[in-house]
Design a protein around this motif. Structure first.
Motif, PDB file in Angstrom:
ATOM      1  N   ILE A 202      -8.689  -7.800   6.233  1.00  0.00           N
ATOM      2  CA  ILE A 202      -8.366  -6.428   6.041  1.00  0.00           C
ATOM      3  C   ILE A 202      -6.714  -6.093   6.499  1.00  0.00           C
ATOM      4  CG2 ILE A 202      -8.833  -4.311   7.058  1.00  0.00           C
ATOM      5  CD1 ILE A 202     -11.632  -5.552   8.089  1.00  0.00           C
ATOM      6  N   MET A 203      -6.306  -6.411   7.433  1.00  0.00           N
ATOM      7  CA  MET A 203      -5.028  -6.145   7.587  1.00  0.00           C
ATOM      8  C   MET A 203      -4.008  -6.764   6.557  1.00  0.00           C
ATOM      9  SD  MET A 203      -5.253  -4.333  10.173  1.00  0.00           S
ATOM     10  CE  MET A 203      -3.472  -3.947  10.332  1.00  0.00           C
ATOM     11  N   GLU A 204      -4.168  -7.896   5.887  1.00  0.00           N
ATOM     12  CA  GLU A 204      -3.550  -8.081   4.836  1.00  0.00           C
ATOM     13  C   GLU A 204      -3.666  -7.502   3.573  1.00  0.00           C
ATOM     14  OE1 GLU A 204      -4.020 -12.278   4.127  1.00  0.00           O
ATOM     15  OE2 GLU A 204      -3.362 -12.988   5.953  1.00  0.00           O
ATOM     16  N   ALA A 205      -4.999  -7.151   3.383  1.00  0.00           N
ATOM     17  CA  ALA A 205      -5.193  -6.036   2.361  1.00  0.00           C
ATOM     18  C   ALA A 205      -4.634  -4.819   2.277  1.00  0.00           C
ATOM     19  CB  ALA A 205      -6.819  -5.813   2.058  1.00  0.00           C
ATOM     20  N   ILE A 206      -4.346  -4.124   3.462  1.00  0.00           N
ATOM     21  CA  ILE A 206      -3.684  -2.713   3.587  1.00  0.00           C
ATOM     22  C   ILE A 206      -2.448  -2.799   4.071  1.00  0.00           C
ATOM     23  CG2 ILE A 206      -6.324  -1.748   3.959  1.00  0.00           C
ATOM     24  CD1 ILE A 206      -5.290  -1.412   7.060  1.00  0.00           C
ATOM     25  N   GLY A 207      -1.875  -3.817   4.609  1.00  0.00           N
ATOM     26  CA  GLY A 207      -0.653  -4.083   5.062  1.00  0.00           C
ATOM     27  C   GLY A 207       0.351  -5.167   4.369  1.00  0.00           C
ATOM     28  N   ASN A 208      -0.189  -5.912   3.648  1.00  0.00           N
ATOM     29  CA  ASN A 208       0.865  -7.029   2.955  1.00  0.00           C
ATOM     30  C   ASN A 208       0.876  -6.691   1.196  1.00  0.00           C
ATOM     31  OD1 ASN A 208       0.327  -7.942   5.455  1.00  0.00           O
ATOM     32  ND2 ASN A 208       0.114 -10.176   4.665  1.00  0.00           N
ATOM     33  N   ALA A 209       2.076  -7.008   0.955  1.00  0.00           N
ATOM     34  CA  ALA A 209       2.313  -6.874  -0.462  1.00  0.00           C
ATOM     35  C   ALA A 209       3.176  -8.100  -0.927  1.00  0.00           C
ATOM     36  CB  ALA A 209       2.979  -5.357  -0.750  1.00  0.00           C
ATOM     37  N   LYS A 210       3.293  -8.025  -2.277  1.00  0.00           N
ATOM     38  CA  LYS A 210       4.356  -9.107  -2.818  1.00  0.00           C
ATOM     39  C   LYS A 210       5.743  -8.599  -3.090  1.00  0.00           C
ATOM     40  CE  LYS A 210       5.154 -11.506  -7.239  1.00  0.00           C
ATOM     41  NZ  LYS A 210       4.971 -11.436  -8.744  1.00  0.00           N
ATOM     42  N   LYS A 246       5.772   2.738   4.441  1.00  0.00           N
ATOM     43  CA  LYS A 246       4.911   3.607   3.652  1.00  0.00           C
ATOM     44  C   LYS A 246       5.751   3.977   2.431  1.00  0.00           C
ATOM     45  CE  LYS A 246       5.250   6.851   6.928  1.00  0.00           C
ATOM     46  NZ  LYS A 246       4.937   7.953   7.604  1.00  0.00           N
ATOM     47  N   SER A 247       7.092   3.763   2.158  1.00  0.00           N
ATOM     48  CA  SER A 247       7.523   4.248   0.888  1.00  0.00           C
ATOM     49  C   SER A 247       7.183   2.982  -0.091  1.00  0.00           C
ATOM     50  CB  SER A 247       9.309   3.797   1.059  1.00  0.00           C
ATOM     51  OG  SER A 247       9.400   2.538   1.515  1.00  0.00           O
ATOM     52  N   ARG A 248       6.529   1.935   0.258  1.00  0.00           N
ATOM     53  CA  ARG A 248       5.991   0.917  -0.968  1.00  0.00           C
ATOM     54  C   ARG A 248       4.786   1.540  -1.619  1.00  0.00           C
ATOM     55  NH1 ARG A 248       6.765  -4.272  -2.218  1.00  0.00           N
ATOM     56  NH2 ARG A 248       8.392  -4.338  -0.617  1.00  0.00           N
ATOM     57  N   VAL A 249       4.098   2.462  -1.043  1.00  0.00           N
ATOM     58  CA  VAL A 249       3.221   3.273  -1.587  1.00  0.00           C
ATOM     59  C   VAL A 249       3.519   3.796  -2.737  1.00  0.00           C
ATOM     60  CG1 VAL A 249       1.171   4.992  -1.616  1.00  0.00           C
ATOM     61  CG2 VAL A 249       1.833   3.469   0.532  1.00  0.00           C
ATOM     62  N   VAL A 250       4.698   4.364  -2.915  1.00  0.00           N
ATOM     63  CA  VAL A 250       5.237   5.160  -4.019  1.00  0.00           C
ATOM     64  C   VAL A 250       6.378   4.681  -4.755  1.00  0.00           C
ATOM     65  CG1 VAL A 250       4.250   7.303  -2.939  1.00  0.00           C
ATOM     66  CG2 VAL A 250       6.743   6.561  -2.590  1.00  0.00           C
ATOM     67  N   PHE A 251       6.867   3.680  -4.149  1.00  0.00           N
ATOM     68  CA  PHE A 251       7.835   2.937  -5.194  1.00  0.00           C
ATOM     69  C   PHE A 251       8.015   1.418  -4.712  1.00  0.00           C
ATOM     70  CE2 PHE A 251      12.223   1.144  -4.965  1.00  0.00           C
ATOM     71  CZ  PHE A 251      12.516   1.178  -6.181  1.00  0.00           C
ATOM     72  N   GLN A 252       8.064   0.625  -5.694  1.00  0.00           N
ATOM     73  CA  GLN A 252       8.317  -0.998  -5.945  1.00  0.00           C
ATOM     74  C   GLN A 252       9.368  -1.414  -6.408  1.00  0.00           C
ATOM     75  OE1 GLN A 252       4.936  -0.134  -7.403  1.00  0.00           O
ATOM     76  NE2 GLN A 252       4.573   0.933  -5.400  1.00  0.00           N
ATOM     77  N   ALA A 253      10.273  -2.353  -6.124  1.00  0.00           N
ATOM     78  CA  ALA A 253      11.235  -2.995  -6.811  1.00  0.00           C
ATOM     79  C   ALA A 253      10.794  -3.912  -7.832  1.00  0.00           C
ATOM     80  CB  ALA A 253      12.295  -3.460  -5.927  1.00  0.00           C
ATOM     81  N   GLU A 254      11.756  -4.136  -8.619  1.00  0.00           N
ATOM     82  CA  GLU A 254      11.159  -4.972  -9.656  1.00  0.00           C
ATOM     83  C   GLU A 254      10.714  -6.379  -9.108  1.00  0.00           C
ATOM     84  OE1 GLU A 254      13.248  -6.942 -13.627  1.00  0.00           O
ATOM     85  OE2 GLU A 254      14.507  -5.777 -12.511  1.00  0.00           O
ATOM     86  N   ASP A 255       9.665  -6.798  -9.858  1.00  0.00           N
ATOM     87  CA  ASP A 255       9.087  -8.081  -9.603  1.00  0.00           C
ATOM     88  C   ASP A 255       8.370  -7.949  -8.263  1.00  0.00           C
ATOM     89  OD1 ASP A 255       8.069 -10.294 -10.357  1.00  0.00           O
ATOM     90  OD2 ASP A 255       9.473 -11.430  -9.323  1.00  0.00           O
ATOM     91  N   GLU A 256       7.861  -6.888  -7.621  1.00  0.00           N
ATOM     92  CA  GLU A 256       7.246  -6.723  -6.413  1.00  0.00           C
ATOM     93  C   GLU A 256       5.842  -5.701  -6.585  1.00  0.00           C
ATOM     94  OE1 GLU A 256       9.423  -4.841  -3.404  1.00  0.00           O
ATOM     95  OE2 GLU A 256      10.875  -6.555  -3.192  1.00  0.00           O
ATOM     96  N   ARG A 257       5.033  -5.655  -5.811  1.00  0.00           N
ATOM     97  CA  ARG A 257       3.924  -5.178  -5.889  1.00  0.00           C
ATOM     98  C   ARG A 257       3.608  -4.045  -4.842  1.00  0.00           C
ATOM     99  NH1 ARG A 257      -1.463  -8.210  -7.540  1.00  0.00           N
ATOM    100  NH2 ARG A 257      -1.712  -8.457  -5.353  1.00  0.00           N
ATOM    101  N   ASN A 258       2.640  -3.279  -4.937  1.00  0.00           N
ATOM    102  CA  ASN A 258       2.145  -2.315  -3.915  1.00  0.00           C
ATOM    103  C   ASN A 258       1.372  -3.120  -2.836  1.00  0.00           C
ATOM    104  OD1 ASN A 258       1.609  -0.016  -2.480  1.00  0.00           O
ATOM    105  ND2 ASN A 258       1.467   1.182  -4.265  1.00  0.00           N
ATOM    106  N   TYR A 259       0.700  -2.468  -1.949  1.00  0.00           N
ATOM    107  CA  TYR A 259      -0.088  -3.146  -1.284  1.00  0.00           C
ATOM    108  C   TYR A 259      -1.388  -3.765  -1.920  1.00  0.00           C
ATOM    109  CZ  TYR A 259       2.727  -1.290   2.704  1.00  0.00           C
ATOM    110  OH  TYR A 259       3.474  -0.701   3.512  1.00  0.00           O
ATOM    111  N   HIS A 260      -1.769  -5.025  -1.348  1.00  0.00           N
ATOM    112  CA  HIS A 260      -2.908  -5.584  -2.019  1.00  0.00           C
ATOM    113  C   HIS A 260      -4.071  -4.870  -2.378  1.00  0.00           C
ATOM    114  CE1 HIS A 260      -0.241  -8.985  -1.750  1.00  0.00           C
ATOM    115  NE2 HIS A 260      -0.776  -9.376  -0.449  1.00  0.00           N
TER     116      HIS A 260
END
Length: 1823
Positions: A202-210, A246-260
């Motif tokens: 659960i924590m990996e899904a809502i708190g981890n990203a590529k 939290k900024s990853r929710v609205v912005f991701q750098a190139e070759d990155e992803r939002n939260y899983h």
């Protein structure tokens, strides 16, 4: 020690390298102080001059000896510096594939970017309970250390996992929690450990990203506390989170992803339950597509989403809440896709009302569309006097929308964390906890912002805590060893921390700027420049006015101030929040309501000294209104960080530093630059520096002495004190006393001193080696010279002899050639002559033969022609004869046919006058009868005369004897009367002779008369045969006339048969009705029957039921009819009193009985016809007999008719009796609802009793009639024999005085009776023979009928379809099996009935016999009382013990207590093994003997429960467990041996067969006892393994069985860890052997089966193999040649022990095969490809992973051994790649072989067993 000694020729050093950071080089010449350069040779053989700074005199770092390279602990290295650390990590990672390495108290974990098989359950069990330094480095070892210290010191623990993104922090924390969940599993059924592990997905899904560095990067920090109770079982957990990105929710750098979770939800959008979310693929949403590629190689988002949902469910999140969570996440995606349109003025914008994404957002969150549309583009300004609504620009609206999205996600994240904590919460009291901190490591990017600043600030605090802890441990070690120590200077980063968090520090100035209404990032940066420009940790960039530089402990980091204020404020407009608060969905509304406890929760829980810390999620509190000042993000983070530090300071920390080996995520690829950067940042090098500043190398006195004993002089070895020897050696070898210190138990060395000692040791070994080599080579050369000299002399001798022999051979050959030539020529001439002569003879022979054959052929042809002519002429003659004969025969046939027709007409005319022929035959029959009577009379007279003669002879003989006796008396009394007596004797002799003469005359006359009679009988028989033929002809004619009458009779019989058939049909229909009623009743009682079937034990039909069934199936009365009738009455009464159990079998029996009756009726009809024919023939035969009296026949016929009448009456009564039985039985088995009247029932019983009485009267009449017939026969014979006897008396005048007429008649009658009895026996045998023949004929007819019926069925079946054929076949088979089953059941019931009857009779007879014996004894005692003057006691003879024990039901608990519960194995020492089992069986046998099923059931159940209680109480007592295993197996064997099953009775004696059970089948209890034996066996193995397991590693791997073979290497910090328990816990192999001897002795003494003992030791040896091999695979220090030698020796000792105990057949040696091959692998050469092939062919029991692991772990004990090269290991892998080995590295030490309990019958008989008095079983009575 001078510098020149260290930097001498061939010394290897480290020099800086721009690519590899450090590279190795070797000095080509000695270095002298003052020189400006070093001459070095690099690894590529190039020469390089390395300059030296004269002022600093900084020489290059020295390289450690090869023996220390690859150590598990970096502190074990002699030279502690950066290149040594980097090289050791690189060697372990690349060459040995070891990702874990100790560095003091730190575990360095390098991410392999590959799945490794080192985290399974077997690895967890291998590390559980082990000391940290004993095993290879592993995250499980750190977790075990924390768990052990918590249990031992009762202090809370923390595991701090840090590292940069992509280093593997999350995985390491996950494995640590998995270890705690496995080792400290919950003691209750809450499965809290599963919930703790379920929180990870659960924590990996809502708190981890590529990210660019990691595919599963944690974008938040978390601290998980796992709570334990007093028994150290997990009872709960709690989680704190830090600084979600939290900024990853609205912005991701190139070759990155939002939260899983966003991508997982999109992947599952096609599911039916998610249709309302209106989601599509992730590329369609702005918030998930900014990074470009949305997929991760090797990751299935849909599968991960399913795991996330399962984790939610396991944690108790309801399905409705899960849907609400997914709706909120989906609404964030729709919010990101809302299109905002700017107006022309640029100061305002709007959202289209038809925007489908906004509609979906509002619908999913349950808010009003119009309000959200309005407030997305407007904001409210509140002043003191009025409120304004202001439009916003496009950029402001986008920012507000993004802020709202981040806020929604942050609130949802906090809500999920809170609910996870609720699910992991426990009301139980927490005794201690272990915290796992998974926090971001030091980060530096090209652009660093607010998040990086907070992360680095947290790492500064953690590094400070780490430094202080390391320094504290060093100080404690010095104080413990009582050595002087000075303050170690280490880097203190407190100034940097003050720069950040002190008053007017960076965070304070940031918060102050956030409070300013017009504050900007530039103003804040300017304030920083003004305030901190003089700080040594703060710098201003040259080319920027908005950035600043902070000098952290790891590196300089430049931060860009843009966005700091906005991220610190975390502003969200109140109007949008109020709309969300008004949502119609409760979950959405609850997310945005103010949490008043959020601040207090973080402040009140900061008690670091408390053992229980209640921690809540460190999420920022929500803004209540724009007027209020909420706490900034920086302030909240600082507060939560202080709380974390207080928690960590209150616990014992354990550090895990994760290293990322490369940025390309390549498996097992090592980038030295990146590794050094992270080592510097994570504090590993600081730990090395602190350790090197003191005394990093530490040796115990014992290890130092064993290692460096070669440096000790011989005279110093005379001392027995090792400390004194070590002190003198060091003082002589190392002149500087500051380079070492003597502690209480250890010797402390400065850095480099161990390397110097190793160099001295190597030099000493090298000198000794050279000396040995020199001596050995000289000896070898001398031996070689002597061998060559002797060889030369030998060659010369043999060469000369060879030449002489060759000359002699030449001379012999010349002579032989001449002889051969002569003989050859002679032979050739002779051969030529013989060939010519032979040819001439052959030609002559062939010519003569040809002429002879021609003549023979001609003669042969002429002879064959003659034969053909002969046969042809004969054939022609025969044909002519046959034609003539056929014509004559045809003529004769025609003539005879004419004559026959004429005779037929005449016979038909004569047939009409058949009555006349009958009258003519009457006179002839009367004449035959008269003649027959006359013959009979003469035979009777002859018999009577012969009998009278025999009587007279016997009488005369008796009289002679009497006279002889009287004569003897007279001789004694009167001597003078002898003459007179002699005269009388003479007279008597004369009379006797006359009688003999008369007898002879009579016999002659009798023989003559008899011959004449025989002749007459023969003539009469011939006449009788003629008459019979005529009679048969007449009968045939009569039958022809009576055919019409027979046809009429047959029609009548058919009508009668039809009526009977209709009656049978009606009865059958009634039975069908009865079947339907019984079927309904069967359905009602099905539940009760299932309960009865589930009850273990024997099942037995009630006696009343079996009797009724037997009566209904066997209605006829047996020979003992009276007893059967009484039984039937008793059974009927039982049925009337107790309801008989009825089932489906009743209907089937009745139906079968109807068929049987039908068949019996047909058979009886056939038998009746045959009997009539036999009777008619018998009448004819009897009429033809001449020895049959007509009067006697008449009487006998009358009597037989009367007897037949009585027997028919008897049969009728029997049928009535059976009908009454059936009626009563049917009435008794009806349902209780019928309630028959007692009057009707008593009436039936009275009728049955009356019928029985009438039957008895009829029997008495039959007996009386028979006696009368016999007496009449005797009187008739007596009357007829009177006259001959009188005549005989008159003809014997001299015998009147001595012969009694009545005696002679009685003797004659006795002979007649004897003859009649013999005749009756012969007739009875004849009848029996005829009956058997008829029975066989009936069976043949029945079989024929069955065959016909089956053929008809088969023909009908062929016409059906295949399905119908199958169904019909199954139905037929069921019918056949049912009938067979009924037959067998009826047979069994009949046998049981007879058995009960015989038992009853036997009891009656025994009672009568006992009464008679008692009466006789009483009469005899009375008689003796009168005869004897003194009293005599009569002792009663004891009965023989039959091997049964009786006890009262109330004594059963006492029996179980004395024999099971309170029994100690020591009490039975010296008695029969397995005595309790024999006693229990004797009790069971008596219960079976008295037919008491309840007693058997109760005794067996109590015994089994008692054994289970004893084993539960003594669950660690090997002797008790073995004792009850042997007794349980013996009881099981007894139940099999005496079960009555022939398969178990093959080895029984006749006496043992008498002890078998008679009434009960205990098969189910045998299965229960077998299961119990398996449980006891498993407990026995568990106890034995628990005793042996602590000994195995020490005895097999560590103890020196061969002294002086293994060397000692330097050890690191972990060998002196606090986890090491004080005291010597080492074991030797003799301890294991002694323990196994104890096990073997106990099992043998207690009588355990030898087969089970073999299986026990097979299991124990497998456990020894698994534990030893697993430790070998996890320990680098034992993988050496010397350990292999020790291991081989230990295994040979174990094999010798097995042979000594005769346990070779157990298979234990085969279980040691992997360990044997591992020991051989350690000893084999490991260089060439041939060695690789030998290893592959030898190690067949080891898997590929195990072989490679051992080769990677192989470590030379000294410098003379060589390491295994990587190329050799790759060769092994290439050759073994075709193997299909399992992926499991370690053996399953918990694996248990299936146990077998082979049948082992006892040789003892039950009556030979004696019960000792100390068992207190006096209440048992021997039977």
């Amino acid at each position: 020690m001078a510098v020149g000694e260290l930097y001498s020729q061939y010394t290897r050093v480290w020099i800086p390298d721009p690519d590899e950071v450090w590279c190795s080089a070797e000095l080509t010449k000695d270095y002298k102080e003052g020189e400006k350069s070093l001459q070095l040779r690099l690894e590529d053989e190039s020469i390089r001059e390395y300059p030296i700074d004269v002022q600093s005199n900084q020489l290059p770092f020295l390289r450690n000896p090869d023996i220390l390279v690859g150590e598990n602990d970096l502190t074990a290295l002699s030279y502690l510096h950066e290149p040594a650390v980097l090289h050791n990590l690189k060697v372990r990672f690349l060459e040995s594939n070891h990702i874990y390495t100790y560095c003091g108290i730190v575990l360095v974990a390098i991410n392999p970017y590959e799945q490794l098989p080192i985290y399974g359950q077997d690895v967890i069990y291998a590390y559980s309970g082990q000391n940290m330094g004993d095993m290879d480095p592993h995250i499980f070892a750190v977790a075990e250390e924390a768990y052990k210290q918590m249990a031992r010191d009762e202090k809370n623990q923390s595991i701090i996992v840090s590292g940069e993104s992509g280093a593997g922090k999350t995985v390491s924390a996950k494995y640590a929690m998995r270890y705690f969940a496995t080792v400290g599993g919950s003691a209750s059924d809450t499965n809290i450990e599963e919930k703790v592990l379920a929180s990870s997905p659960i924590m990996e899904a809502i708190g981890n990203a590529k990210t660019t560095r990691n595919d599963n990067s944690s974008r938040f920090g978390k601290y998980i506390q796992i709570g334990f109770d007093k028994r150290y079982h997990i009872i709960g957990a709690n989680m704190r989170t830090y600084l979600l990105e939290k900024s990853r929710v609205v912005f991701q750098a190139e070759d990155e992803r939002n939260y899983h979770i966003f991508y997982q939800l999109c992947a599952a959008a096609s599911l039916p339950e998610f249709k309302e979310l209106m989601l599509t693929c992730a590329e369609d949403f702005f918030y998930t597509s900014q990074g470009g590629d949305i997929r991760i190689e090797g990751i299935d988002d849909a599968e991960d989403f399913e795991k996330t949902r399962q984790a939610f469910t396991l944690l108790g999140v309801r399905e409705s809440h899960q849907i609400s969570i997914f709706k909120i996440i989906a609404s964030i995606l729709h919010l990101g896709n809302v299109e905002i349109q700017a107006e022309r003025d640029g100061d305002s914008c709007s959202v289209s009302p038809q925007d489908e994404h906004l509609n979906s957002f509002c619908r999913l969150l349950g808010v009003e569309h119009s309000q959200m549309e309005h407030w997305l583009c407007h904001r409210k300004l509140v002043t003191t006097s009025e409120t304004y609504v202001k439009t916003m620009s496009l950029q402001q609206v986008v920012n507000a929308r993004n802020a709202l999205a981040k806020h929604i996600y942050a609130q949802l994240f906090s809500w999920i964390v809170e609910h996870i904590n609720k699910a992991l919460y426990t009301p139980l009291k927490q005794h201690s906890f272990i915290g796992v901190l998974d926090i971001y490591g030091f980060e530096t990017f090209e652009v660093n912002s607010f998040e990086q600043f907070c992360i680095n600030y947290a790492n500064e605090k953690l590094q400070q805590q780490f430094n202080s802890h390391v320094f504290k441990l060093e100080q404690e070690e010095y104080m413990k060893e009582e050595i002087p120590w000075t303050l170690i200077d280490f880097y203190d980063n407190q100034p940097c921390i003050d720069l950040i968090e002190a008053k007017l520090g960076i965070l304070d100035l940031l918060d102050e700027e956030c409070k300013v209404p017009k504050g900007t990032d530039q103003n804040w940066a300017q304030k920083l420049y003004d305030r901190h420009s003089g700080s040594q940790h703060f710098q201003k960039p040259r080319m920027s006015n908005t950035a600043f530089i902070v000098i952290h402990f790891a590196d300089k980091v430049e931060y860009l101030s843009d966005g700091f204020l906005e991220k610190n404020r975390d502003t969200v407009y109140e109007e949008q929040i109020n709309i969300l608060k008004a949502s119609k969905f409760p979950l959405v509304a609850d997310l945005f309501h103010d949490d008043k406890d959020s601040v207090s929760a973080t402040t009140t829980s900061g008690k670091g000294s408390s053992s229980k810390i209640n921690i809540r999620s460190a999420r920022p509190p929500l803004k209540a209104s724009n007027k209020e000042h909420k706490k900034t993000v920086g302030h909240q983070f600082r507060t939560s960080l202080h709380l974390l530090m207080e928690t960590l300071n209150a616990t014992t920390p354990h550090y895990v530093r994760c290293i990322k080996p490369n940025d390309e995520k390549l498996p097992f690829h090592f980038d030295p630059k990146r590794a050094v950067q992270q080592l510097r940042a994570c504090g590993v090098l600081e730990t090395i520096r602190i350790s090197a500043a003191g005394y990093p190398s530490r040796w115990t006195y014992h290890d130092f002495f064993n290692r460096y004993r070669v440096l000790v002089k011989k005279r110093e070895l005379t001392s027995t004190d090792k400390k004194t020897i070590c002190r003198s050696v060091l003082e002589s070898l190392i002149k500087d006393p500051d380079k070492f210190q003597f502690g209480r138990t250890k010797i402390f060395f400065r850095a480099g001193q161990v390397a110097y000692l190793e160099k001295l040791r190597a030099d000493r070994f090298r000198a000794a080696t050279i000396m040995i080599q020199k001596t050995v080579r000289g000896w070898l050369q001398r031996v070689k010279y002597r061998r060559l000299k002797i060889a030369a002399l030998t060659l010369q001798r043999y060469c000369r002899g060879h030449l002489a022999r060759r000359l002699a051979e030449h001379l012999r050959r010349t002579r032989a050639a001449i002889v051969l030539q002569k003989q050859c020529r002679m032979w050739r001439a002779r051969q030529a002559y013989q060939r010519v002569c032979g040819a001439a003879v052959v030609i002559q022979a062939f010519a003569r033969g040809m002429f002879v054959r021609r003549i023979y052929q001609q003669i042969l042809l002429e002879h064959k022609a003659t034969i053909l002519q002969k046969h042809l002429r004969g054939w022609m003659a025969r044909r002519r004869f046959q034609r003539l004969r056929g014509a004559a025969i045809i003529i004769q046939c025609a003539f005879r046919m004419l004559k026959a027709k004429q005779e037929l007409k005449a016979l038909k005319i004569e047939a009409r006058s058949a009555e006349h022929l009958k009258r003519l035959n009457v006179g002839m029959e009367n004449k035959v009868v008269q003649l027959q009577r006359k013959i009979d009379d003469q035979n009777k007279e002859f018999k009577s005369l012969s009998e009278q003669l025999a009587v007279a002879t016997s009488t005369h003989a008796t009289e002679v004897e009497k006279l002889k006796k009287e004569l003897a008396q007279y001789h004694q009394s009167q001597g003078g009367g002898g003459l007179r007596l002699q005269e009388e004797v003479e007279n008597l002799r004369a009379e006797l002779q006359r009688a003999h003469c008369e007898r002879k005359v009579l016999e002659d006359t009798h023989t003559r008369e008899k011959d004449e009679l025989r002749k007459q009988v023969a003539v009469l028989e011939q006449e009788n045969a003629l008459l019979k033929d005529e009679k048969e002809q007449l009968n045939n004619q009569i039958l022809c006339q009576e055919k019409d009458e027979f046809a009429q009779n047959s029609v009548k019989e058919n009508l009668l048969m039809k009526k009977e058939l209709e009656e049978e049909r009606s009865r059958y229909q009634n039975l069908v009705k009865e079947y339907s009623r019984l079927e309904q009743r069967y359905d009602n009682l099905r539940d009760e029957m299932t309960i009865i079937k589930q009850t273990p034990g024997h099942r037995r039909n009630p006696s009343n039921q079996s009797s009724l069934e037997s009566d209904s199936n066997y209605p006829s009365i047996s020979t003992s009819e009276v007893g059967d009738t009484e039984d039937a009455l008793q059974q009927v009464e039982d049925v009337g009193l107790e309801k008989a159990a009825m089932d489906m079998m009743v209907f089937l029996k009745l139906q079968k009985r109807v068929r049987e009756l039908e068949q019996e009726r047909k058979k009886l009809q056939v038998q009746l016809e045959k009997r009539e024919q036999q009777d008619s023939r018998r009448v004819q035969v009897e009429q033809a007999k001449n020895d049959l009296d007509v009067d006697q026949d008449a009487d006998l016929a009358y009597n037989s008719l009367k007897r037949q009448e009585l027997e028919s009456e008897n049969k009728k009564l029997k049928n009535d009796l059976n009908e009454l039985r059936k009626a009563v039985a049917d009435q008794a088995t009806q349902d209780n609802s019928s309630h028959c009247s007692p009057d009707g029932y008593s009436l039936l019983l009275n009728q049955l009793k009356l019928a029985n009485e009438e039957l008895e009267v009829r029997k008495e009449e039959v007996l009386i009639l028979r006696t009368q017939i016999v007496s009449a026969d005797q009187r008739r014979l007596t009357g007829r024999s009177t006259e001959p006897s009188i005549n005989a008396r008159t003809s014997w005048p001299n015998s009147e005085k001595h012969v009694d007429q009545e005696d002679a008649i009685e003797a004659y009658h006795g002979v007649c009776q004897t003859n009649r009895l013999l005749e009756a026996q012969l007739q009875a045998q004849g009848r029996e023979h005829e009956a058997e023949v008829e029975a066989l004929r009936a069976q043949v007819e029945a079989l024929k009928e069955d065959l016909d019926r089956q053929q008809q069925t088969f023909c009908q079946t062929l016409l059906l379809s295949p399905e119908a054929q199958l169904e019909f076949g199954v139905r037929q088979e069921l019918t056949r099996l049912t009938n067979d089953n009924l037959d067998l059941k009826e047979l069994v019931e009949k046998l049981e009935k007879n058995e009960r009857k015989l038992k009853k009779q036997l009891k009656i007879y025994m009672k009568k016999v006992q009464d008679l014996e008692a009466a006789q004894a009483l009469a005899q005692s009375e008689r003796r009382r009168h005869e004897l003057n003194r009293q005599v006691t009569v002792q009663r003879k004891e009965k023989d013990f039959q091997g049964m024990l009786d006890y009262h039901r109330e004594d059963e608990a006492l029996l179980i207590r004395n024999l099971v519960t309170d029994l100690k194995p020591q009490m039975l020492t010296g008695s029969v093994p397995c005595l309790p089992a024999y006693i229990l069986y004797m009790c069971i046998r008596h219960a079976d003997y008295i037919n008491d099923d309840l007693k058997v059931h109760s005794l067996l159940t109590s015994t089994i429960n008692g054994i289970k209680r004893v084993l539960k109480k003594h669950n660690e007592d090997f002797e008790m467990t073995s004792f009850w295993l042997s007794n349980t197996c013996r009881l099981l064997h007894c139940l099999k041996q005496y079960s009555g099953d022939e398969g178990f009775m093959t080895q029984n004696t006749a006496k043992q067969n008498e002890h078998c059970l008679k009434n009960f089948d205990l098969t189910e209890y045998r299965q229960v006892l077998s299961d119990l034996s398996i449980q006891i066996y498993q407990q026995l193995i568990k106890i034995a393994e628990g005793v042996l397991q602590p000994m195995i590693v020490s005895a097999m791997l560590e103890n020196e069985s061969i002294q002086g073979l293994s060397g000692v290497k330097p050890t690191g910090y972990r060998k002196r860890s606090s986890s090491m328990v004080d005291g010597d816990n080492s074991y030797c192999l003799e301890a294991i052997i002694r323990q196994m001897n104890s096990f073997h002795t106990v099992m043998c003494d207690q009588g355990l089966d030898p087969e089970i003992i073999l299986q026990v030791f097979k299991q124990l040896f497998y456990m020894i193999n698994a534990v030893t091999l697993n430790n070998l695979l996890l320990r680098k220090d034992v993988c050496s040649w010397s350990t292999g030698m020790q291991l081989r020796y230990n295994i040979s000792q174990l094999e010798e022990w097995l042979r000594g105990r005769n346990l070779q057949q157990s298979g234990a040696v085969q279980t040691l095969e992997p360990l044997i091959q591992a020991a051989q692998l350690l000893q084999l050469k490991k260089k060439t490809p041939e060695d690789a092939e030998a290893i592959c062919s030898l190690c067949t029991s080891l898997s590929t992973q195990q072989i490679v692991k051992i080769l990677n772990l192989y470590t030379p004990v000294n410098e003379f051994e060589e390491r295994v090269t990587v190329a050799f290991i790759r060769t092994i892998q290439a050759q073994l790649q075709e193997r299909n080995d399992p992926q499991q590295l370690l053996l399953d030490s918990k694996h248990m072989f299936p146990v077998l309990f082979p049948f082992n019958p006892s040789l003892l008989t039950m009556d030979s067993i004696h019960i000792p008095a100390y068992l207190n079983l006096e209440f048992l009575n021997e039977v």
